[in-house]
Design a protein around this motif. Structure first.
Motif: not given
Length: 290
Positions: A214-217, A244-254, A256-263
């Motif tokens: 997740g950190k690398r990605f 910016f969409r990716n940063i916003a998604a990671n911030l908003a979902k961090s 309560w992250p999805e189990p399949y994404v290392d937000r």
């Protein structure tokens, strides 16, 4: 026209074997399938493929693995199709690709429409893919629709070999690559149209194994965008909203992250990349040190 299918792969030997078996059902068989992997342990071949299968081995990373197979193929084939090892094409996919290039001399890159994409969720199964393709084929269509694109989605993209020339995938976009497909195909626009033909369809399973941390990605989500803008191959109007969409998604979902994404890992990588950019350090290959 002679057509080759190139499949870069890493750590998914069973998936590769299933995909090769499935490609035997194409209405237009490939003249050759070329597997690009770090070594033979990543490859499994089914029995009785009705087309030639070869393998090339080299360094690990999506861009470099694409190049390892692309370079020796350019003089041998008229059309080069790249599939991700978790892409499931419709049975007429290669037939329609050949027809698209044969009938449109000014087209440089053609991609199909992804009717379902497991990259956006927990991932899809083969049963999901086959059901989605049946449903798509069952809908009434008014014929092929052609849409011009900034670049092509790398899970399924085909090139007119004669127009590639000395263009190569950028090997500074290491490991998973992230936007190496857009970088390459956006440069092809100076040589011909880059289009999606919506009647050509497939499903991207979005298998989660074989991907980077997740950190690398997260680092790549930011640095690669800025790097390609500075390189001049991808317009800021495309790269910045995506970043910016990716940063916003990671911030908003961090929280309560999805189990399949290392937000949280992605958000940490985003933050590190922003710090490096502020310091004037734009190095996509830095993820090798994370």
């Amino acid at each position: 026209m002679k057509l080759a299918v190139i499949i870069p792969t890493l750590g998914r030997s069973e998936q590769v074997a299933r995909l090769l078996g499935y490609l035997g059902g194409q209405t237009r068989l490939p003249d050759e399938v070329i597997l690009s992997a770090p070594d033979a342990t990543h490859i499994e071949l089914p029995d009785g493929c009705p087309f030639p299968v070869s393998s090339v081995f080299g360094p690990k990373g999506l861009a470099v693995q694409r190049n390892t197979a692309l370079v020796p193929s350019l003089g041998r084939f008229d059309i080069i199709t790249f599939f991700d090892d978790d892409f499931v094409p419709s049975t007429r996919y290669l037939e329609q690709i050949e027809q698209a290039f044969a009938g449109n001399g000014g087209w440089a890159v053609v991609m199909g429409r992804v009717v379902r994409d497991g990259a956006n969720n927990a991932g899809l199964t083969w049963d999901d893919a086959e059901a989605a393709l049946r449903e798509s084929e069952g809908r009434k269509s008014n014929g092929a629709s052609v849409v011009d694109h900034v670049g092509a989605y790398g899970c399924n993209m085909s090139f007119r070999s004669s127009l590639v020339g000395d263009l190569r995938f950028d090997e500074r976009l290491v490991l998973y690559g992230w936007q190496e497909d857009i970088d390459f195909t956006s440069q092809m626009r100076s040589r011909g149209r880059v289009v999606c033909v919506t009647s050509i369809t497939g499903v991207h399973l979005g298998i989660k194994t074989g991907r980077v941390s997740g950190k690398r990605f997260g680092y790549s989500q930011v640095v690669n965008a800025i790097y390609l803008i500075r390189k001049g191959t991808v317009p800021a109007s495309f790269a910045l909203p995506l970043m910016f969409r990716n940063i916003a998604a990671n911030l908003a979902k961090s929280l309560w992250p999805e189990p399949y994404v290392d937000r949280r890992g992605r958000l940490s990588g985003n933050a590190l990349a922003i710090l490096h950019i502020a310091m004037g350090r734009i190095e996509p290959e830095y993820i090798l040190k994370i």
